[in-house]
Design an enzyme around this catalytic site. Structure first.
Site, short mmCIF file in Angstrom:
data_model
loop_
_atom_site.label_atom_id
_atom_site.label_comp_id
_atom_site.label_asym_id
_atom_site.label_seq_id
_atom_site.Cartn_x
_atom_site.Cartn_y
_atom_site.Cartn_z
N GLY A 14 0.96 -1.13 0.01
CA GLY A 14 0.10 0.01 0.03
C GLY A 14 1.05 1.25 0.01
O GLY A 14 1.58 1.33 -1.00
N THR A 16 1.92 5.18 -0.19
CA THR A 16 1.92 6.18 -1.38
C THR A 16 1.92 5.46 -2.63
O THR A 16 1.11 5.60 -3.43
CB THR A 16 2.86 7.42 -1.23
OG1 THR A 16 2.93 7.81 -0.12
CG2 THR A 16 2.43 8.59 -2.07
N SER A 40 -0.52 -5.05 4.51
CA SER A 40 -0.34 -5.26 5.83
C SER A 40 -0.24 -3.99 6.66
O SER A 40 0.64 -3.19 6.57
CB SER A 40 0.54 -6.35 6.00
OG SER A 40 0.68 -6.61 7.53
N ALA A 51 6.67 16.50 -0.01
CA ALA A 51 7.01 17.65 -0.99
C ALA A 51 6.80 17.15 -2.42
O ALA A 51 7.28 16.07 -2.77
CB ALA A 51 8.31 18.39 -0.81
N LYS A 79 3.36 24.91 -2.22
CA LYS A 79 4.79 24.74 -2.61
C LYS A 79 5.22 25.70 -3.94
O LYS A 79 4.65 25.29 -5.01
CB LYS A 79 5.45 23.66 -2.65
CG LYS A 79 6.92 23.35 -2.87
CD LYS A 79 7.42 22.00 -3.14
CE LYS A 79 8.60 21.99 -3.50
NZ LYS A 79 9.40 20.68 -3.63
N VAL A 186 2.74 -11.51 3.03
CA VAL A 186 3.01 -12.68 1.97
C VAL A 186 3.83 -13.70 2.65
O VAL A 186 5.09 -13.23 3.19
CB VAL A 186 3.52 -12.05 0.45
CG1 VAL A 186 4.00 -13.12 -0.19
CG2 VAL A 186 2.64 -11.25 0.07
N THR A 345 11.10 14.31 -6.27
CA THR A 345 10.69 13.64 -7.47
C THR A 345 10.01 12.43 -7.17
O THR A 345 9.57 11.66 -7.89
CB THR A 345 11.83 13.52 -8.35
OG1 THR A 345 12.83 12.81 -7.49
CG2 THR A 345 12.23 14.68 -8.99
N ILE A 347 7.26 11.10 -5.32
CA ILE A 347 5.98 10.88 -5.48
C ILE A 347 5.61 11.06 -7.06
O ILE A 347 5.05 10.42 -7.63
CB ILE A 347 5.08 11.88 -4.81
CG1 ILE A 347 5.20 11.31 -3.35
CG2 ILE A 347 3.76 11.99 -5.35
CD1 ILE A 347 4.31 12.38 -2.32
#
Length: 496
Positions: A14, A16, A40, A51, A79, A186, A345, A347
């Site tokens: 899971g 981001t 999990s 950011a 920003k 897993v 950079t 995300i």
């Protein structure tokens, strides 16, 4: 490779990366495929990416997210750029401000006129002609489109936000559109003995999760792409020497500034990211030059408010996975590689990877040609960003520590060396195909890091000295007048 229709997509992990991927997949492909995300609650996420850069606005719009709701739910702020302090020399600072600088001219960027103006004796900074910079330093923000009465574009912006809250926000979105979430860890990854494809995940307790295509969002653990399929890793630590980070939140400080701060220290750098409810802080450093205890002391002694937790140590190795897609596994996020968060950079690269996967998404079978193109584009993207980040380290004039001396003396990739020399000699900076960073971004960091052009474009000689002076003065007047009309950043946040 085979003709089986790809119908079942399984995202492992899971955070981001996982929920950005799930959200975009269900928005675009939700009527054509089944999407399952396995995660999990026992497994924590890195959770320091707070950011972003301007393309996130387009991504959120593609999902149909309401900006005000998004900012409220993620405790987000605006920003306008990143301020780099002590990077060239101690006490020096400059900003990589978003948006344009000065005025757009055909075939010739504005900074050439500025270089000629400086050669004529002008003393103004390049950032005197940046609306984003002037707004940032005055704590102002309004979402302007274009400056009225001119052909100058308005504010370009991105966000600071709580990455954990962003993941929760996207989880709610994705589940509402049909993504199935399975809680579990897993135990085993079952491979097809003939093809080597991942057939299913076996979870703790015995539950099986089959799939046709798997996305590895397990972070640095890289459970599928590395541990199951054995894809290797190219180490870039000879260019990017920092290999650890410590992160800690601190209490809110007002006014909330609309920019990120990146503060260089003797063996690394510190980030300071303002949110609505707290400030995100961290220190990226080289373990060859500092112990964890030394780094902790530097971080904690350079907070601007009381800490809200103990620092969390994160170990990493900069570089990239040699193949982001192998067989029926695609690595997205930290499982595909790591570049330190110097230019925010991380995300963005998750979002572009998810977008790239949609564009290359297999239909009747996974084709070698699609896989190869996905991997080619992934490599080009991360190597361009890598060069931009290396530039900050290479072009320094600090002689006060072994760390910075080694950075200044290191050999850099030919692609970066050629770009630096072209700019130094001629003032020309060209954006490579598929380069995330614009010419204006390269110009700011090159000039901010002391790489000053020795010449300017001949087009800049088309104005007389008096016309050039008038241009510079009128642009400053226009920008200063516009900044006065903008709302305070705190007032904008209160309006949410």
């Amino acid at each position: 490779m085979n003709n089986k229709v790809v119908k079942n997509l399984v995202i492992l992990g899971g955070g981001t990366a996982g929920w950005i991927t799930a959200a975009l997949m269900c928005k675009v492909l939700g009527k054509s495929i089944n999407i399952t995300l396995v995660e999990s609650d026992k497994i924590g996420t890195v959770g320091v990416g707070e950011a972003t850069i301007p393309p996130i606005i387009n991504f959120n719009q593609a999902l149909g997210l309401d900006e005000k709701e998004f900012l409220r739910e993620t405790k987000g702020t605006i920003k306008l750029g990143i301020q780099f302090e002590n990077w060239l020399k101690r006490g020096d600072s400059y900003m990589h401000a978003f948006g344009t600088i000065g005025k757009n001219f055909p075939f010739c960027d504005f900074h050439h006129f500025w270089v000629r103006h400086r050669q004529n004796g002008g003393t103004e900074s390049l950032w005197d002609y940046s609306l984003n910079y002037q707004a940032a330093k005055n704590n102002k923000f309004s979402p302007l489109g274009q400056i009225k009465g001119t052909n100058l574009p308005g504010i370009s912006y991105a966000y600071h936000f709580d990455a954990g809250l962003y993941a929760q926000f996207l989880r709610k979105y994705a589940e509402s559109k049909g993504v199935t979430r399975i809680e579990g860890t897993v135990d085993e990854v079952k491979l097809n003995p003939e093809s080597g494809y991942v057939e299913k995940l076996v979870l703790e307790g015995g539950r099986e999760v089959p799939g046709d295509l798997f996305v590895d969002c397990t972070g640095m653990a890289a459970l599928l792409i590395h541990k199951a399929l054995g894809v290797g890793y190219d180490d870039w630590s000879h260019w990017l020497p920092c290999d650890r980070a410590q992160a800690v939140p601190s209490a809110l400080v007002k006014p909330i500034v609309p920019y990120t701060r990146s503060i260089a220290h003797e063996a690394g750098w510190q980030w300071r990211i303002p949110l609505q409810h707290r400030t995100g802080n961290g220190l990226v450093y080289s373990s060859r030059h500092w112990t964890d205890e030394q780094a902790r002391e530097v971080l904690m002694s350079n907070l601007d408010a009381e800490p809200l937790a103990d620092p969390k140590v994160i170990r990493f190795r900069t570089g990239r996975r040699r193949e982001a897609w192998r067989k029926n596994v695609v690595a997205i996020g930290l499982s595909s590689g790591f570049l330190e968060p110097l230019e925010s950079t991380s995300i963005h690269m998750i979002q572009t990877a998810a977008t790239r996967l949609i564009k290359c998404f297999p239909h009747r079978g996974i084709r070698a040609e699609e896989v190869a193109e996905y991997n080619r584009q992934s490599q080009v993207e991360i190597e361009r960003i890598r060069d931009f980040i290396i530039l900050h380290y290479k072009a320094n004039q600090r002689r006060d520590s072994e760390f910075w001396r080694q950075c200044e003396e290191m050999a850099v990739p030919d692609s970066l060396h050629e770009k630096m020399e072209l700019f130094r000699r001629s003032g020309k900076a060209f954006r490579d195909f598929d380069d995330l960073f614009t010419e204006v971004a390269w110009q700011q960091v090159l000039i901010g890091q002391g790489v000053m052009p020795e010449d300017h474009h001949v087009i800049a000689d088309g104005l007389s000295d008096s016309q050039l002076t008038d241009l510079m003065e009128s642009l400053q007047t226009l920008i200063q007048g516009t900044v006065k009309q903008l709302a305070d950043h705190d007032d904008f946040l209160a309006s949410l």
